[in-house]
Design an enzyme around this catalytic site. Sequence first.
Site, mmCIF file in Angstrom:
data_model
loop_
_atom_site.group_PDB
_atom_site.id
_atom_site.type_symbol
_atom_site.label_atom_id
_atom_site.label_comp_id
_atom_site.label_asym_id
_atom_site.label_seq_id
_atom_site.Cartn_x
_atom_site.Cartn_y
_atom_site.Cartn_z
ATOM 1 C CG HIS A 59 17.210 1.290 29.786
ATOM 2 N ND1 HIS A 59 17.461 0.085 29.159
ATOM 3 C CD2 HIS A 59 17.061 1.027 31.106
ATOM 4 C CE1 HIS A 59 17.474 -0.875 30.073
ATOM 5 N NE2 HIS A 59 17.234 -0.333 31.274
ATOM 6 C CB ALA A 62 -0.912 -0.014 1.228
HETATM 7 P P1 FAD Z 1 -6.098 -1.480 -4.803
HETATM 8 O O1 FAD Z 1 -6.033 -1.196 -3.363
HETATM 9 O O2 FAD Z 1 -6.276 -2.891 -5.226
HETATM 10 O O3 FAD Z 1 -7.275 -0.597 -5.404
HETATM 11 C C1 FAD Z 1 -7.634 -0.678 -6.749
HETATM 12 C C2 FAD Z 1 -9.038 -0.127 -6.913
HETATM 13 O O4 FAD Z 1 -9.312 0.020 -8.308
HETATM 14 C C3 FAD Z 1 -10.125 -1.058 -6.387
HETATM 15 O O5 FAD Z 1 -10.904 -0.315 -5.494
HETATM 16 C C4 FAD Z 1 -10.965 -1.452 -7.610
HETATM 17 O O6 FAD Z 1 -12.328 -1.492 -7.307
HETATM 18 C C5 FAD Z 1 -10.675 -0.305 -8.569
HETATM 19 N N1 FAD Z 1 -10.754 -0.667 -9.997
HETATM 20 C C6 FAD Z 1 -10.176 -1.710 -10.630
HETATM 21 N N2 FAD Z 1 -10.433 -1.677 -11.946
HETATM 22 C C7 FAD Z 1 -11.201 -0.584 -12.161
HETATM 23 C C8 FAD Z 1 -11.789 0.009 -13.318
HETATM 24 N N3 FAD Z 1 -11.613 -0.489 -14.542
HETATM 25 N N4 FAD Z 1 -12.549 1.122 -13.149
HETATM 26 C C9 FAD Z 1 -12.728 1.679 -11.929
HETATM 27 N N5 FAD Z 1 -12.160 1.175 -10.806
HETATM 28 C C10 FAD Z 1 -11.414 0.067 -10.924
HETATM 29 N N6 FAD Z 1 0.025 -4.029 1.851
HETATM 30 C C11 FAD Z 1 0.706 -3.400 2.827
HETATM 31 O O7 FAD Z 1 1.458 -2.454 2.556
HETATM 32 N N7 FAD Z 1 0.571 -3.782 4.136
HETATM 33 C C12 FAD Z 1 -0.245 -4.798 4.497
HETATM 34 O O8 FAD Z 1 -0.341 -5.117 5.690
HETATM 35 C C13 FAD Z 1 -0.971 -5.488 3.482
HETATM 36 N N8 FAD Z 1 -1.795 -6.506 3.802
HETATM 37 C C14 FAD Z 1 -2.502 -7.131 2.800
HETATM 38 C C15 FAD Z 1 -3.325 -8.189 3.146
HETATM 39 C C16 FAD Z 1 -4.045 -8.845 2.174
HETATM 40 C C17 FAD Z 1 -4.945 -10.002 2.547
HETATM 41 C C18 FAD Z 1 -3.964 -8.408 0.817
HETATM 42 C C19 FAD Z 1 -4.773 -9.074 -0.252
HETATM 43 C C20 FAD Z 1 -3.132 -7.359 0.470
HETATM 44 C C21 FAD Z 1 -2.390 -6.714 1.457
HETATM 45 N N9 FAD Z 1 -1.516 -5.672 1.156
HETATM 46 C C22 FAD Z 1 -0.809 -5.053 2.139
HETATM 47 C C23 FAD Z 1 -1.340 -5.197 -0.222
HETATM 48 C C24 FAD Z 1 -2.153 -3.916 -0.471
HETATM 49 O O9 FAD Z 1 -3.519 -4.162 -0.186
HETATM 50 C C25 FAD Z 1 -1.987 -3.465 -1.909
HETATM 51 O O10 FAD Z 1 -0.616 -3.349 -2.222
HETATM 52 C C26 FAD Z 1 -2.660 -2.126 -2.141
HETATM 53 O O11 FAD Z 1 -4.035 -2.194 -1.853
HETATM 54 C C27 FAD Z 1 -2.463 -1.681 -3.593
HETATM 55 O O12 FAD Z 1 -3.083 -0.452 -3.782
HETATM 56 P P2 FAD Z 1 -3.576 0.007 -5.227
HETATM 57 O O13 FAD Z 1 -4.068 1.413 -5.057
HETATM 58 O O14 FAD Z 1 -2.543 -0.259 -6.230
HETATM 59 O O15 FAD Z 1 -4.814 -0.956 -5.591
#
Ligand code: FAD
Length: 417
Positions: A402, A280
């Site tokens: 500490h 994230a």
């Molecule tokens: P996402 O958070 O996946 O968001 C993408 C968004 O785009 C979604 O809301 C989707 O609905 C939308 N979307 C997709 N296609 C379209 C479209 N064509 N039109 C409109 N909207 C669309 N990372 C950490 O750093 N720490 C953690 O502790 C951690 N724990 C995790 C635990 C689990 C179980 C999982 C599955 C992942 C975890 N991650 C963690 C990873 C983290 O969730 C992702 O790296 C992060 O969410 C990526 O962010 P993003 O903005 O790239 O995409």
Amino acid sequence: MRIIIIGAGPGGYETAAEAAAHGIEVVIVSDGPLGGTCLNEGCIPTKAMCAMDAPDQERKREVITQLQGGIAQLMRNKLITLVQGRARLRDSRSVEVDGTVYEGDAVIIATGSVSASLPIPGADQAIDSAAMLGLAEVPQRLCVIGGGVIGLEFASIYRKFGSEVTVLEFCPNVLPRFDVDLAKRLKASLAKRGIVIETSARVTAIEGNKVLWTKNDKPFETEADCILMAVGRRPNLASLNLDDLGIQYSPRGIAVDGNMQTNVPGVYAIGDITGGMMLAHVASAQGRRALNHILGEKDVIDFSVVPAAVFTVPEAACVGKTEEECEGMEISVGKANYRANGKAVASGEADGWCKVISDKASGRILGVHILGAHASDIIHEAAVLVALGVTAKNARYIIHAHPTLSEVLLAAIAAAV
Ligand code: FAD
Ligand code: NAD
């Protein structure tokens, strides 16, 4: 100026807020709930579960709803238009959502990733991490396929809930991209807590409630009431229309340059969709990089220093180089144990260890790997030291309060001089 952002995960929504703070108009399109995978099916609900002694769906929902309210508040900005729906690129300056076209000066794709599966018979009998988060009951026997970050976090959570947990990992070590020393110690710590971990295990099929696997060509089977598939995530490329625009991508993600720009000028991609470090904080930092490029602003974000944490019991965290990545370099390695730390012993959290790697020639701290309570917090002091190129010699004289767990890091630094 106006930009269009596709996706409202930590990449999309944080970039939207940052852009608005710079006076840029933003259209942000999301086909899912605000917060994306991270808030709804990832980082936050898993950490809510880490803090529970039994699954509590109501508490999980409360946490998500509260944080979603915060993001909604951020998006309630006169410069930001939030559009609910699935976006499709029309050209490098416009996006279509349910028949309406939105135009801008640049487009940022932040559509995230989805769970991957294995091409084995019976794979559909396993559930993914999102379904796992929705389980109301604790399975008596849980089999986790994949000893990566997701696999080990759920193994830890469900072991605490009382499940008998078996993890099957294909590679010789769990957390294959982490420091081997750290991975081996984490495996031992989890085993001490009763989690069975089989490494070098090749899963070949799922038959009913049995997972079939081989090790050194010998067949084995593990019976389970619940099977979690946690073998990685793949970029969410569906329905973006990348081919028509000639945007380069592969199944591993959309190709970008150092500014997060695709081969089509004005179209950027950030976060999991780029297939790099699927974290994230990386998604939002990449958003800031893209925005800096769009604004023509100087960028000082250092993507070689990214702290990462695994929220197992005990926690694991790292930053900088692993010992394996230092192969061929002259390094000093310093180690310290939690059991020699007053705070750790006093608070009954003495299972832990810290390793500091420094460069022999320059003395600079190159990498830090921590296993133990609050590793995910302590790692940020290490990130500052690595990012600023501080030497172990100088860092060892930084006075630490500490008794604190951070003194474990100080002890390991002193041992790495
Ligand atoms: P996402 O958070 O996946 O968001 C993408 C968004 O785009 C979604 O809301 C989707 O609905 C939308 N979307 C997709 N296609 C379209 C479209 N064509 N039109 C409109 N909207 C669309 N990372 C950490 O750093 N720490 C953690 O502790 C951690 N724990 C995790 C635990 C689990 C179980 C999982 C599955 C992942 C975890 N991650 C963690 C990873 C983290 O969730 C992702 O790296 C992060 O969410 C990526 O962010 P993003 O903005 O790239 O995409
Ligand atoms: P991962 O890449 O971390 O782990 C997948 C594991 O599955 C690897 O260890 C791999 O060797 C193993 N595997 C692959 N094929 C296999 C097979 N046939 N049999 C057995 N094992 C097999 O992926 P993940 O755990 O699914 O997590 C996905 C992403 O989500 C990661 O990139 C991670 O960064 C992110 N995430 C981060 C956190 C965090 O920061 N705390 C938490 C959860 C997820």
